[in-house]
Design an enzyme around this catalytic site. Structure first.
Site, PDB file in Angstrom:
ATOM      1  N   ASP A   1       2.620  11.390 -11.277  1.00  0.00           N
ATOM      2  CA  ASP A   1       1.949  10.117 -11.562  1.00  0.00           C
ATOM      3  C   ASP A   1       1.967   9.303 -10.273  1.00  0.00           C
ATOM      4  OD1 ASP A   1       1.282   7.540 -12.342  1.00  0.00           O
ATOM      5  OD2 ASP A   1       2.332   7.698 -14.274  1.00  0.00           O
ATOM      6  N   HIS A   2       0.784   9.128  -9.713  1.00  0.00           N
ATOM      7  CA  HIS A   2       0.714   8.492  -8.396  1.00  0.00           C
ATOM      8  C   HIS A   2       1.029   6.992  -8.456  1.00  0.00           C
ATOM      9  CE1 HIS A   2       0.052   8.407  -4.259  1.00  0.00           C
ATOM     10  NE2 HIS A   2      -1.165   8.889  -4.157  1.00  0.00           N
TER      11      HIS A   2
END
Ligand code: CAO
Length: 426
Positions: free
Chosen positions: A398-399
């Site tokens: 999850d950036h």
């Protein structure tokens, strides 16, 4: 009695525009500024209002015609009026006007098109470039519907009121928290050949919903790397042979069991990967327990049972747990508790094949490790090429929580642990 010509006004472009709606018919009584037709250019949809009150005598256009400024729209019987030809000031289609926009001044015969609101006017979404009439646009504006998401069932996929109502109904009846499907057109595949309909099992439907929700809410990036598992594999095979010779109930040490152990060490080194993002997006909940989800492929669909407290288990313990959980999964005996609380997941396709893939993060986790099939490759050791068994790793993350550099460090660290598996023992 005076009959006047009503002509196409300046709609802000010299190019021909399409007539997309004719809102009146011969014999209709129209009021001043009542919409007569709607035209659509590349940039805006424009309602053309009547320049006078009167009765429609005849209409010179049909839907689909291309028209330019000055072209005849219709003849209007205006009683005793003295004028003979009028070009009404165009009004922007209802949905292109920001809700707070002041009303446009009343029409003047040759008013320039400065009042046309372009499709890029200040709205969260614009309904300007969709195929719908003013009444539908008005309804959409009142209901806050983005017409871009509505599929039209009218001629040439024109959106009608029923389509807007159906769209709203669908949104309201979608299960709470579920990611809504974009409104896609229903396709009759039997037009092109024989088909059969197979109902989807609940497990597959629930998995699909979860995957879709994760896919649309998490900005995914996947970091790829390789680990040299030559020594680890030699040890694993030797140890399995030795154990099998010594005990009847020996547990088979799997590649995946080593991966779980190595992942836990990497998660301890990089705790952000063992966290969840709070729903308000304002804090990270870092977990001080290490429960690892394992994606298991079953005939009914994908399930992800959890190996609890993997940090406190040996590779043999993990291999045993995994064997039991995947059997339970395939026998459909997993309980909800078996599948809850994971802090990180691993999805291994190594037993099947492939060189890399992009697993979907198992929300509310923030990262997942994908593992593909190991391959013998020539690796340069500074002097010569050596045959090395290389294991492909694909870490999706999850950036919002994890930066690319962190992910590269994580996979490099993990690869280092697998390359020198003695480090797993300390
Ligand atoms: N590279 C090469 N070979 C591998 C390997 C790898 N990374 N991982 C496993 N193998 C080999 C093993 O050596 C074993 O071979 P042998 O039978 O000759 O010993 C064989 O593949 C089976 O391996 P395994 O019994 O250790 O099982 P596994 O650990 O690979 O997999 C499980 C267990 C439950 C993860 C697996 O059965 C499964 O369901 N995988 C699919 C998961 C999935 O669908 N993920 C996708 C999710 S996203 O849609």
């Amino acid at each position: 009695m005076a009959v006047i010509e009503v002509n196409i006004p300046d709609v802000g472009t010299d190019k021909p525009v399409d007539v997309i709606e004719i809102s009146v018919k011969p014999g209709d009584k129209v009021a001043l500024e009542q919409t007569l037709i709607v035209v659509e250019s590349e940039k805006a949809t424009v309602e053309v209002p009547s320049p006078a009150a009167g009765t429609v005598n005849s209409i010179a256009l049909k839907i689909g015609d291309q028209v330019t400024q000055g072209g005849l729209i219709l003849l209007l019987d205006v009683g005793d009026a003295a004028v003979t030809s009028l070009s009404p000031a165009p009004a922007p289609a209802a949905s292109t006007v920001p809700p707070a926009a002041p009303a446009q001044p009343a029409a003047a015969a040759t008013k320039p098109a400065a009042t046309v609101t372009r499709a890029d006017s200040a709205r969260a979404f614009s309904n300007a470039n969709v195929h719908a009439g003013p009444a539908v646009r008005k309804l959409a504006r009142e209901l806050g519907v983005n017409l871009g998401e509505v599929v039209g069932s009218g001629p040439k996929a024109r959106i009608i009121k029923d389509d807007v109502h159906a769209y709203v109904k669908k949104r309201l009846t979608a299960p709470a928290g579920s990611a809504t499907q974009p409104d896609l057109p229903k396709i009759d595949f039997s037009k092109w050949g024989p088909v059969e309909e197979q109902p989807l099992l609940k497990l597959r439907r629930v998995a699909a919903q979860n995957l879709h929700r994760a896919w649309v809410t998490i900005p995914h990036v996947t970091q790829h790397d390789e680990a040299d598992i030559t020594d680890l594999e030699a040890f694993r095979v030797a140890e399995n042979t030795r154990q099998k010779d010594q005990k009847d109930n020996a547990v088979k040490l799997t590649v995946l069991a080593f991966l779980v152990k190595a992942s836990v060490m990497a998660l301890k080194q990089y705790p952000k990967f063992n966290s969840s993002l709070a729903l308000d997006g304002e804090k990270l909940i870092v977990k001080n327990y290490w429960h690892i989800g394992i994606a298991v492929d079953t005939p009914d669909g994908l399930v992800v049972p959890v190996i609890r407290d993997a940090d406190r288990k040996t590779v043999s313990d993990i291999a045993r747990d995994m064997g039991e959980l995947s059997k339970k999964a395939r026998d459909k005996k997993l309980t909800p508790a078996d599948m809850q609380g994971a802090t990180f997941s691993i999805s291994s396709l190594g037993g099947i094949g492939g060189t890399a893939f992009t697993p979907i993060v198992n929300w509310p986790e923030v990262a997942i490790l994908g593992v593909s099939k190991s391959q013998l490759k020539p690796v340069w050791d500074g002097q010569s090429f050596q045959p090395k068994l290389m294991l492909p790793l694909s870490l999706s993350y999850d950036h919002r929580v994890i930066d690319g550099a962190d992910a590269a460090r994580f996979t490099a660290y993990l690869a280092g642990l697998l390359g020198d598996f003695r480090r797993l023992l300390v």
